[in-house]
Each structure stands twice: as structure tokens, then as C-alpha cells.
Design a protein around this motif. Structure first.
Motif, short mmCIF file in Angstrom:
data_model
loop_
_atom_site.label_atom_id
_atom_site.label_comp_id
_atom_site.label_asym_id
_atom_site.label_seq_id
_atom_site.Cartn_x
_atom_site.Cartn_y
_atom_site.Cartn_z
N SER A 65 40.78 34.89 37.63
CA SER A 65 40.21 36.18 37.25
C SER A 65 38.72 36.01 36.97
O SER A 65 38.22 34.89 36.85
N ASP A 66 38.04 37.12 36.79
CA ASP A 66 36.61 37.04 36.48
C ASP A 66 36.37 36.58 35.05
O ASP A 66 35.25 36.24 34.69
N ALA B 142 36.14 34.39 41.43
CA ALA B 142 37.03 35.36 40.79
C ALA B 142 37.86 36.11 41.82
O ALA B 142 37.38 36.49 42.88
N GLY B 143 39.13 36.27 41.51
CA GLY B 143 40.04 36.99 42.38
C GLY B 143 40.57 36.18 43.55
O GLY B 143 41.40 36.66 44.31
#
Length: 156
Positions: free
Chosen positions: A134-135, A118-119
Motif C-alpha cells: 500500500s502507499d 505502492a499498489g
């Protein structure tokens, strides 16, 4: 089996490298799209030392078209790699002439990702696009908007 025509294969490889991947989608029956995927995958494999020791992580999709997605991640040190593609595309394609599933047919299908991805910023080696994960995962419609396969490698 016939002998491999290496001169023809080299010529086709030059064609694949000179053309935009999105152009190859419309000519998928020629085999150039598949050659593009193989070329990118093999080039990535050559560039990463110790590739064989990287563990596999299955990626799971959720949503109305989850059964049409297949994907995995290779957790390779600081440069994880994600491969994702369409599974059983014919029921999603209807009468389209190319194997590119229209975005609206994916509806809200997403690929769930391990928390450590994520990220992260990734580059799709097939299209050159930058992808930020994204998460919550990644929407399949966005990931496969212009090519039916994604080969993402984390930016260093």
C-alpha cells in the motif's frame, strides 16, 4: 580451511528445495534457513538480465522497532525487488528457540516504500506468499510473519 564437500552441499540444497520454508525456521542452527535465502537470491539474480545496473533504494522503517529492520529495493525495470529482514533480533526474541520474531513484538512498525511501489503485487520468493504493497507501507509483523527474511519480486 577444509575442502568443500560438494556432494553434501548438493544434498542439503535438495533438502532445502523439498521442504517448506517455515519448517526451516525451527531448524535454523542447521544452516538450512540461510541456504534457502542464498538459493532464492542467486536464482533471482540469474533470472534477471542487467541486474547490476538496477539502482538501490534504501527502505526505512518507522515505529517502535524500526531499528530492528533492514531493507532495500532494487528498482529493476518493470520487476522491482525488495529485500527485508530482521536486524539485531535477540532483544525481540526473548526465550524463543527460533529466529522468528512474534508479530506482537513488532507492534506498529512499518516499512515505508517509494511511491512507485505502492499498489504493486509482489511474490515472496522465500515463502511463495503474495504481498500487495500500500502507499502507507507494509507492516513488518505481516511481512515477516512466517519467515525472518522477505525477498519480494514484483509480479509482471
Amino acid at each position: 580451511r577444509r575442502a568443500v564437500d560438494f556432494a553434501l552441499r548438493n544434498s542439503l540444497l535438495e533438502t532445502v528445495q523439498a521442504r517448506a520454508p517455515t519448517d526451516l525456521v525451527g531448524e535454523w542452527r542447521s544452516g538450512l534457513l540461510k541456504m534457502r535465502v542464498l538459493q532464492a537470491g542467486l536464482a533471482l539474480r540469474r533470472s534477471l538480465q542487467g541486474w547490476g545496473d538496477a539502482p538501490y533504494v534504501a527502505l526505512h522503517a518507522e515505529g517502535p522497532c524500526a531499528r530492528h529492520m533492514v531493507g532495500f529495493a532494487r528498482m529493476f525495470e518493470e520487476r522491482p525487488v525488495i529485500a527485508a529482514g530482521v536486524r539485531l533480533p535477540l532483544t525481540l526474541l526473548a526465550d524463543e528457540g527460533a529466529p522468528l520474531v512474534p508479530a506482537d513484538r513488532w507492534q506498529d512498525t512499518v516499512i515505508r516504500l517509494p511511491a512507485e511501489l505502492a499498489g504493486r503485487h509482489f511474490r515472496d520468493l522465500l515463502t511463495g506468499r503474495e504481498v500487495v504493497l500500500s502507499d502507507k507501507g507494509v507492516r513488518v509483523a505481516a511481512l515477516l510473519a512466517c519467515f525472518p527474511v522477505a525477498l519480494l519480486v514484483a509480479e509482471p
